[in-house]
Design an enzyme around this catalytic site. Structure first.
Site, short mmCIF file in Angstrom:
data_model
loop_
_atom_site.label_atom_id
_atom_site.label_comp_id
_atom_site.label_asym_id
_atom_site.label_seq_id
_atom_site.Cartn_x
_atom_site.Cartn_y
_atom_site.Cartn_z
N LYS A 89 0.85 -1.20 0.00
CA LYS A 89 0.00 0.00 0.00
C LYS A 89 0.88 1.25 0.00
CE LYS A 89 -3.77 2.14 2.67
NZ LYS A 89 -4.57 2.05 3.92
N SER B 220 -9.45 2.06 3.12
CA SER B 220 -8.60 2.76 2.18
C SER B 220 -7.61 1.84 1.44
CB SER B 220 -7.81 3.86 2.90
OG SER B 220 -7.01 3.30 3.92
N SER C 53 -9.50 -0.23 7.35
CA SER C 53 -8.98 -0.17 5.98
C SER C 53 -8.33 -1.43 5.43
CB SER C 53 -7.99 0.99 5.85
OG SER C 53 -8.69 2.18 5.71
N1 GLN Z 1 -12.69 4.68 6.74
C1 GLN Z 1 -12.00 5.08 7.91
C2 GLN Z 1 -11.53 6.50 7.76
O1 GLN Z 1 -11.84 7.09 6.79
C3 GLN Z 1 -10.87 4.16 8.21
C4 GLN Z 1 -9.72 4.35 7.29
C5 GLN Z 1 -8.53 3.52 7.67
O2 GLN Z 1 -8.62 2.52 8.35
N2 GLN Z 1 -7.39 3.98 7.26
O3 GLN Z 1 -10.89 7.06 8.58
#
Ligand code: GLN
Length: 490
Positions: free
Chosen positions: A85, A160, A184
């Site tokens: 990632k 994400s 994410s």
């Molecule tokens: N969707 C969550 C956020 O927008 C979690 C994102 C993540 O785990 N990086 O913060």
């Protein structure tokens, strides 16, 4: 052999050991598939074919030597092509976090998690797409365009770590590293029909992970099964002096042969089956829980009574920490700089032009929550409630060994569906945020499909540092079912 990319990570590892295939062939097969599918999927922000082929060649040399002299153990990741990632630094390779503010940035060092999988022989194919600074649940917040879900290209892969999940689902790589601050790794795994492990807070070093919410950030991995995740977990986990929150505890070997569900106590929290959850998701998760029961687990209902507070608490704490972490992107220290007359104008111009709307929203929310006069009412209060949420998990783990619940209330939604409504997007995270607030690990894996043919995932949570139990339980389920073997029709 047919298409090498159809092999699982463990099958590929065994074939490498026997000398039936080479890492070079595996890597070339992945690169060919990437070339064919990337125009549709857009899972990658940067590809590193030269690095990959170089690493593959080195891996092949070591494999050859190992076949002659097996006295030294060789990790199962040896010679296996994976993706990373794009929030994890890889020295000399563009690392953008899906943001224009880091366009062209090449880090001078490599994240510990990435270095450890490289040291375990993995071959790095490239950097995967992500919501900007990992803020989002769909990969639509990437400044470089969304990733498309391999099961339905009109839909999001989740986020994400959507690029990592899509790359694994489309079989462009055998596994991928992701990060999980509020879901994410787990949510994109669920949307793409792959298996994703969110590690305990502190289990894997955050050194070289570009920070989002420092008290919530964890590094994890996605692959086609729990068994395939074991070697990656073993490679990455463990103490790192470069991360002061990294746990000193030794990392246990995860033995899947001992995996046994008999007598395992699994709690199903009643607060996770709420209005708004798609009925097909609820049914599939309940059916999967029944499979665990049929395999000998003792299933009981439990309560995590502060669950409804996780969302507001997370959306105060995460933006507050993000607002502090993102202060360093000023157009001076990292990445490009917009032209300006003086320093202040330069800050405003660079941050104004190069941060996307969701990142700006979170910086404003977080700065507000941390400002004098509001700190106690918002951030301080949220931290207190966080302690209650953590307490819910601690109390539950007195009664049960694992917690079983949905990953997300829905299956993959359409690109653009949550368009201008950030709150409706935040609601997608309702079942994943509590684990991050409590610091406990989680695993997401496929347990069925909805009537549109989209994957449905379920989640297991364990006490802090309980990854082996999660991997074993998910593996037992996958021994008894075939959902994880389904491929998207690409
Ligand atoms: N969707 C969550 C956020 O927008 C979690 C994102 C993540 O785990 N990086 O913060």
């Amino acid at each position: 052999m047919a298409d090498l990319t159809d092999l699982t990570l463990l099958e590929a590892a065994q074939a490498l050991r026997r000398g039936e295939i080479s890492s070079r062939e595996l890597t070339e097969a992945c690169l060919t598939r990437m070339q064919a599918l990337e125009p549709q999927v857009h899972a990658f922000l940067a590809t590193t074919p030269e690095l990959a082929l170089q690493q593959a060649q080195a891996a092949d040399r070591r494999l050859k030597a190992w076949r002659q002299d097996r006295s030294q153990p060789l990790p199962l990741t040896w010679g296996i092509p994976i993706a990373v990632k794009d929030v994890l630094c890889l020295q000399g390779v563009p690392t953008t976090c899906g943001s224009r503010i880091l366009e062209g940035f090449r880090p001078p060092y490599t994240a510990t998690s990435v270095q450890r999988v490289i040291d375990a022989g993995a071959v790095i194919l490239g950097k995967t797409n992500t919501d900007e600074f990992a803020m989002g649940s769909s990969t639509e917040n990437s400044a470089y365009g969304p990733t498309h879900n391999p099961w339905d290209l009109e839909r999001v892969p989740g986020g994400s770590s959507g690029g990592s999940a899509a790359a694994v689902a489309a079989r462009m790589c055998f596994a991928a590293l992701g990060t999980d601050t509020g879901g994410s790794v787990r949510q994109p795994a669920s949307f793409c029909g792959v298996t994703g492990l969110k590690t305990s807070y502190g289990r894997v070093s955050r050194y070289g992970l570009i920070a989002y919410g420092s008290s919530l950030d964890t590094v994890g991995a996605l692959a086609r099964s729990a068994a395939d995740l074991v070697p990656l977990f073993e490679a990455m986990a463990g103490h790192d002096p470069l991360d002061s929150t990294s746990m000193p505890d030794p990392v246990p070997q995860v033995s899947l042969e001992d995996a046994d569900l008999k007598g395992l106590r699994i709690g199903v929290p009643r607060e996770y089956f709420i209005e708004g959850i798609a009925s097909e998701v609820e049914e599939a998760v309940r059916r999967a829980v029944q499979v665990f029961a049929d395999l000998g687990a003792q299933v009981q209902e439990i309560s995590l009574s502060h669950t409804d507070l996780a969302l507001p608490v997370y959306y105060l704490i995460a933006p507050a920490e993000a607002s502090a972490n993102l202060a360093r992107y000023d157009g001076v220290r990292f990445g490009p700089r917009e032209p300006a007359q003086d320093l202040w104008e330069g800050y405003f111009a660079t941050r104004g032009a190069r941060f996307g709307p969701e990142v700006k929203r979170r910086i404003m929310l977080g700065s507000y929550a941390l400002s004098a006069g509001y700190y106690d009412a918002y951030y301080g209060q949220a931290q207190k409630v966080r302690t209650l949420i953590k307490g819910d998990f601690e109390a539950a783990f007195q009664e049960v060994d694992l917690i079983a619940c949905p990953v997300a209330p829905t299956t993959a939604f359409r690109i653009g569906e949550h368009g201008d409504d950030p709150l409706s997007m935040y609601l997608e995270d309702v079942f994943t945020l509590p684990a991050n607030l409590a610091g406990v690990p989680g695993i997401a894996f496929p347990v069925g499909f909805d009537s549109r043919g989209l994957p449905i995932g379920m989640q297991l949570n364990a006490p802090h540092l309980g990854e082996p139990a999660l991997l074993q339980a998910a593996h037992s389920y996958q021994q008894a079912t075939d959902w994880h073997k389904e491929h998207p029709p690409l």
